[in-house]
Design an enzyme around this catalytic site. Structure first.
Site, PDB file in Angstrom:
ATOM      1  N   HIS A  77      40.106  84.148  24.413  1.00 41.23           N
ATOM      2  CA  HIS A  77      38.847  84.849  24.682  1.00 41.23           C
ATOM      3  C   HIS A  77      38.396  84.538  26.097  1.00 41.23           C
ATOM      4  O   HIS A  77      38.405  83.387  26.523  1.00 41.23           O
ATOM      5  CB  HIS A  77      37.757  84.407  23.699  1.00 41.23           C
ATOM      6  CG  HIS A  77      36.478  85.143  23.944  1.00 41.23           C
ATOM      7  ND1 HIS A  77      36.236  86.396  23.417  1.00 41.23           N
ATOM      8  CD2 HIS A  77      35.408  84.849  24.714  1.00 41.23           C
ATOM      9  CE1 HIS A  77      35.066  86.821  23.845  1.00 41.23           C
ATOM     10  NE2 HIS A  77      34.534  85.904  24.624  1.00 41.23           N
ATOM     11  N   ASP A 158      25.793  88.510  14.448  1.00 43.47           N
ATOM     12  CA  ASP A 158      25.991  88.472  15.901  1.00 43.47           C
ATOM     13  C   ASP A 158      25.904  89.873  16.495  1.00 43.47           C
ATOM     14  O   ASP A 158      25.359  90.051  17.585  1.00 43.47           O
ATOM     15  CB  ASP A 158      27.329  87.832  16.269  1.00 43.47           C
ATOM     16  CG  ASP A 158      27.529  87.891  17.772  1.00 43.47           C
ATOM     17  OD1 ASP A 158      26.724  87.248  18.486  1.00 43.47           O
ATOM     18  OD2 ASP A 158      28.422  88.608  18.244  1.00 43.47           O
ATOM     19  N   ARG A 165      19.734  90.768  22.284  1.00 47.44           N
ATOM     20  CA  ARG A 165      19.714  89.879  23.454  1.00 47.44           C
ATOM     21  C   ARG A 165      19.976  90.665  24.729  1.00 47.44           C
ATOM     22  O   ARG A 165      19.376  90.410  25.773  1.00 47.44           O
ATOM     23  CB  ARG A 165      20.782  88.774  23.296  1.00 47.44           C
ATOM     24  CG  ARG A 165      20.405  87.727  22.270  1.00 47.44           C
ATOM     25  CD  ARG A 165      21.587  86.824  21.951  1.00 47.44           C
ATOM     26  NE  ARG A 165      22.153  86.222  23.126  1.00 47.44           N
ATOM     27  CZ  ARG A 165      23.450  85.939  23.298  1.00 47.44           C
ATOM     28  NH1 ARG A 165      24.314  86.206  22.339  1.00 47.44           N
ATOM     29  NH2 ARG A 165      23.878  85.383  24.397  1.00 47.44           N
ATOM     30  N   SER A 180      27.714  82.923  19.636  1.00 46.37           N
ATOM     31  CA  SER A 180      28.086  84.332  19.513  1.00 46.37           C
ATOM     32  C   SER A 180      29.606  84.479  19.595  1.00 46.37           C
ATOM     33  O   SER A 180      30.239  85.110  18.738  1.00 46.37           O
ATOM     34  CB  SER A 180      27.400  85.117  20.639  1.00 46.37           C
ATOM     35  OG  SER A 180      27.934  86.398  20.776  1.00 46.37           O
ATOM     36  N   LYS A 184      32.573  84.848  16.070  1.00 49.39           N
ATOM     37  CA  LYS A 184      33.534  85.942  15.911  1.00 49.39           C
ATOM     38  C   LYS A 184      34.972  85.414  15.899  1.00 49.39           C
ATOM     39  O   LYS A 184      35.806  85.873  15.123  1.00 49.39           O
ATOM     40  CB  LYS A 184      33.351  86.958  17.045  1.00 49.39           C
ATOM     41  CG  LYS A 184      32.066  87.768  16.882  1.00 49.39           C
ATOM     42  CD  LYS A 184      31.796  88.679  18.064  1.00 49.39           C
ATOM     43  CE  LYS A 184      31.323  87.932  19.261  1.00 49.39           C
ATOM     44  NZ  LYS A 184      30.632  88.698  20.276  1.00 49.39           N
TER      45      LYS A 184
HETATM   46  N1  URA Z   1      30.131  87.575  24.738  1.00 51.57           N
HETATM   47  C1  URA Z   1      29.722  87.511  23.467  1.00 51.57           C
HETATM   48  O1  URA Z   1      30.417  87.917  22.552  1.00 51.57           O
HETATM   49  N2  URA Z   1      28.519  86.959  23.222  1.00 51.57           N
HETATM   50  C2  URA Z   1      27.706  86.483  24.186  1.00 51.57           C
HETATM   51  O2  URA Z   1      26.646  86.002  23.899  1.00 51.57           O
HETATM   52  C3  URA Z   1      28.147  86.578  25.513  1.00 51.57           C
HETATM   53  C4  URA Z   1      29.371  87.124  25.750  1.00 51.57           C
END
Ligand code: URA
Length: 418
Positions: A77, A158, A165, A180, A184
């Site tokens: 990621h 999320d 957000r 966040s 995932k």
């Molecule tokens: N990427 C995400 O999935 N969440 C965040 O809060 C920031 C970047």
């Protein structure tokens, strides 16, 4: 809870479970969650609160399980950057090394691009894949990698919270970003994870200290959940590679898979691949797999598995405009944020979730920091279907390009820490 956090208090496990669940079910209103998120931005969360918040977001949906696959699972990621197309060559490369790569990706928002937007510029390619089909693709030794959209049931808390957000100035918070991302990735069911935490003007976090803190929190959350996790800190002051924009970045990724491509994209792809292969417990050098064409074979198969045609011509924008060097010297700055905002204004990105992006829009960079340039030579080519966008893009580049006759220092390193 809002006033407790506003005044610097700590939330209990039960409070966190309740508010995340209540928000997912619509009992906690958006304005209340926005206020709580803003209080968290200012007051932060302890490690315990962050871990519980992450667990509550995972529990808001279902958790995938790939432990029965015949190959080790590993994912990557990136916290997001300009020109960050690394997933495109990386996922098939690591699959060609013998791992299964289940990569749930997102669409771009603001100045950073989204992997799904890039891949969607390939004619026929589909981001939506069922879990059953994911398993089939991951089990197939000729493919082994799937890059797709997260289903509605993966950390739904999320999804709702991130949308909120994004429009309430509450993205830039280490506990909120860490929870966040990791909710995932943990729910996705990967056994190992390599994080590419970006540092610099085009990243969420501009300082090395901030990025190191984010990386540390994410690695701890991963390890606590049983996911073998490492993080690299990498520079994002200047865009990666020589393109920013969807189809332009696909073309550059294919160059990397064909054994060419820009040096920084190749370096980061191989560095992350080595980490992923090691985390997956495989003993193979990804450089060999890239150079002998096996990674390219896996790319073709990965694109076909999701309906795409790897041989189809990529979309091209209808209009271009060239930005030329204003003086002779050395290019010392090509600011990632400036280039990212310009590419976004050209149509490569979206301002609101759900908007369409232009596949052909974006920026080609003909020089990178450290290169000598001559006054009048092309520095950037801007691509768009909507020529009215050129003025806004050029305005975004104001101050982003610096040419000096005697540069004080060399361009910095790409890999800043592990
Ligand atoms: N990427 C995400 O999935 N969440 C965040 O809060 C920031 C970047």
């Amino acid at each position: 809870m809002i006033t407790a956090k506003r005044d610097g208090g700590e939330l209990s496990d039960a409070q966190i479970d309740w508010v995340v669940d209540g928000f997912t079910r619509g009992i906690v209103a958006d304005e209340q969650m926005s206020a709580l998120a803003m209080a968290i931005v200012w007051r932060g969360m302890t490690r315990r609160e962050t871990a519980r918040w992450t667990a509550a977001m995972i529990a808001s949906g279902s958790r995938m399980d790939f432990t029965d696959l015949p190959r080790p699972t590993v994912d990557k990621h990136s916290t997001g950057g300009v020109g960050d197309k690394i997933t495109l060559p990386l996922a098939p490369l690591v699959a060609a090394c013998g791992a299964a790569v289940p990569q749930l990706s997102g669409r771009g928002l603001g100045h950073t691009g989204g992997t799904l937007d890039k891949l969607e510029s390939i004619p026929g390619w589909q981001a939506d894949v069922t879990v059953a089909r994911m398993r089939e693709i991951l089990s197939d030794p000729a493919t082994g990698a799937v890059v797709c959209a997260a289903g509605a049931d993966l950390a739904p808390a999320d999804k709702r919270l991130y949308a909120l957000r994004d429009v309430t100035g509450t993205v830039e918070s280490i506990p909120l970003i860490a929870s966040s991302i990791m909710s995932k990735k943990i729910a996705e069911g990967t056994a190992a994870l390599v994080l590419d935490v970006k540092v610099g003007s085009g990243a969420f976090l501009e300082t090395l200290d901030g990025a190191r803190e984010l990386a540390t929190v994410m690695v701890e959350l991963g390890r606590d959940a049983g996911v073998r996790t490492v993080a690299l800190l990498t520079a994002m002051d200047t865009p990666l590679g020589r393109t920013a924009g969807n189809a332009l970045e696909v073309a550059e990724s294919v160059e990397v898979l064909a054994g060419g491509g820009p040096a920084d994209v190749v370096e980061l792809t191989l560095t992350l691949a080595r980490e992923m292969v090691a985390q997956a417990g495989l003993n193979i050098d990804p450089a060999d797999v890239l150079s002998d064409g096996r990674a390219m074979d896996h790319w073709r198969s990965m694109i076909q598995a999701q309906g795409g045609d790897p041989d189809a011509a990529l979309p091209v924008a209808r209009h271009t405009e060239v930005v030329k060097a204003e003086s002779t010297g050395v290019l010392t700055r090509l600011d990632a944020m400036g280039v990212g905002v310009a590419a976004w204004r050209l149509g490569a990105g979206r301002a609101r979730q759900g908007e369409k992006v232009q596949a052909g829009a974006g920026i080609e960079m003909h020089a990178k920091p450290g290169d000598s340039v001559v006054a009048g030579q092309p520095l950037l080519t801007l691509h768009t279907d909507t020529p009215d966008a050129f003025a806004g893009a050029v305005a975004a580049l104001d101050g982003a390009v610096v040419i000096e006759s005697a540069p004080a220092s060399e361009p910095g390193e790409l890999i800043l820490g592990r």
